[in-house]
Motif scaffolding. Structure first.
Motif, mmCIF file in Angstrom:
data_model
loop_
_atom_site.group_PDB
_atom_site.id
_atom_site.type_symbol
_atom_site.label_atom_id
_atom_site.label_comp_id
_atom_site.label_asym_id
_atom_site.label_seq_id
_atom_site.Cartn_x
_atom_site.Cartn_y
_atom_site.Cartn_z
ATOM 1 N N UNK A 1 -12.781 6.706 4.573
ATOM 2 C CA UNK A 1 -11.842 7.567 5.299
ATOM 3 C C UNK A 1 -10.777 8.099 4.348
ATOM 4 N N UNK A 2 -10.524 9.405 4.382
ATOM 5 C CA UNK A 2 -9.454 9.938 3.527
ATOM 6 C C UNK A 2 -8.093 9.542 4.079
ATOM 7 N N UNK A 3 -7.117 9.470 3.184
ATOM 8 C CA UNK A 3 -5.751 9.144 3.568
ATOM 9 C C UNK A 3 -5.125 10.402 4.172
ATOM 10 N N UNK B 1 -8.121 9.466 -1.386
ATOM 11 C CA UNK B 1 -8.596 8.162 -0.953
ATOM 12 C C UNK B 1 -7.627 7.071 -1.385
ATOM 13 N N UNK B 2 -7.524 6.053 -0.551
ATOM 14 C CA UNK B 2 -6.631 4.932 -0.850
ATOM 15 C C UNK B 2 -7.137 4.206 -2.089
ATOM 16 N N UNK B 3 -6.227 3.907 -2.989
ATOM 17 C CA UNK B 3 -6.606 3.224 -4.229
ATOM 18 C C UNK B 3 -7.202 1.852 -3.931
ATOM 19 N N UNK B 4 -6.782 1.215 -2.836
ATOM 20 C CA UNK B 4 -7.349 -0.087 -2.477
ATOM 21 C C UNK B 4 -8.849 0.037 -2.177
ATOM 22 N N UNK B 5 -9.256 1.135 -1.535
ATOM 23 C CA UNK B 5 -10.680 1.358 -1.269
ATOM 24 C C UNK B 5 -11.444 1.557 -2.574
ATOM 25 N N UNK C 1 0.825 -1.210 0.000
ATOM 26 C CA UNK C 1 0.000 0.000 0.000
ATOM 27 C C UNK C 1 0.857 1.257 0.000
ATOM 28 N N UNK C 2 2.033 1.191 0.585
ATOM 29 C CA UNK C 2 2.901 2.374 0.631
ATOM 30 C C UNK C 2 3.358 2.798 -0.755
ATOM 31 N N UNK C 3 3.401 1.880 -1.680
ATOM 32 C CA UNK C 3 3.870 2.193 -3.030
ATOM 33 C C UNK C 3 2.751 2.671 -3.952
ATOM 34 N N UNK C 4 1.513 2.684 -3.473
ATOM 35 C CA UNK C 4 0.377 3.057 -4.309
ATOM 36 C C UNK C 4 -0.065 4.485 -3.986
ATOM 37 N N UNK C 5 -0.395 5.261 -5.014
ATOM 38 C CA UNK C 5 -0.774 6.654 -4.772
ATOM 39 C C UNK C 5 -2.218 6.775 -4.283
ATOM 40 N N UNK C 6 -2.473 7.714 -3.361
ATOM 41 C CA UNK C 6 -3.872 8.010 -3.031
ATOM 42 C C UNK C 6 -4.463 8.865 -4.151
ATOM 43 N N UNK C 7 -5.766 8.788 -4.339
ATOM 44 C CA UNK C 7 -6.414 9.502 -5.432
ATOM 45 C C UNK C 7 -7.357 10.576 -4.913
ATOM 46 N N UNK C 8 -7.336 11.736 -5.564
ATOM 47 C CA UNK C 8 -8.301 12.791 -5.257
ATOM 48 C C UNK C 8 -9.608 12.473 -5.993
ATOM 49 N N UNK C 9 -10.655 13.212 -5.673
ATOM 50 C CA UNK C 9 -11.929 12.991 -6.356
ATOM 51 C C UNK C 9 -11.797 13.281 -7.852
ATOM 52 N N UNK C 10 -10.995 14.258 -8.210
ATOM 53 C CA UNK C 10 -10.799 14.567 -9.633
ATOM 54 C C UNK C 10 -10.094 13.409 -10.344
#
Length: 136
Positions: free
Chosen positions: A47-49, A58-62, A15-24
């Motif tokens: 939950x926001x990152x 938001x976490x890409x896994x979510x 998970x540390x290597x994956x980027x969180x994503x904004x709503x856009x």
């Protein structure tokens, strides 16, 4: 118990290597407008990152879980590059498969190809269609 902790640690490292994503960014990924994405995300209370950014990410896994990706595929780091690809619309997938968009939607309705329903829109993971040669 030890095996479960090992799996959790491996998932955390991944998970540390994956980027969180904004709503856009989620809107671009899903090929929807930002208002529709807000309508989808708001009732889910994701939950926001935590981080230094001004807007929620938001976490890409979510996001993958929302798209119906099984946990076993989320945990498989070899699939992450394919999972990061934007979802396809029926028209885009039909163009790539060389058929009509109505045919793609029919296949999705019949369960012949995996699809994701997002606020009345239907989207497709192209890697899932490519992987299953019997799907189409």
């Amino acid at each position: 118990m030890k095996r479960n902790m090992t799996n959790l640690r491996a998932a955390a490292r991944s998970a540390r290597n994956l980027p969180p994503l904004s709503q856009a960014e989620i809107a671009k990924r899903w090929r929807l407008n930002a208002d529709t994405v807000r309508k989808i995300l708001k009732p889910l209370n994701l939950p926001p990152v935590p981080g230094p950014w001004k807007r929620a990410r938001y976490a890409i896994q979510d996001i993958w879980r929302l798209e119906g990706i099984p946990q076993i595929q989320i945990s498989d780091e070899t699939l992450h590059a394919q999972l990061m690809e934007p979802l396809r619309t029926a028209g885009e997938l039909a163009h790539q498969l060389g058929c009509d968009p109505a045919t793609v939607r029919n296949w999705a309705r019949e369960g012949r190809i995996p699809s994701v329903r997002l606020q009345g829109s239907i989207r497709f993971h192209f890697f899932a269609v490519r992987r299953d040669p019997d799907a189409v």
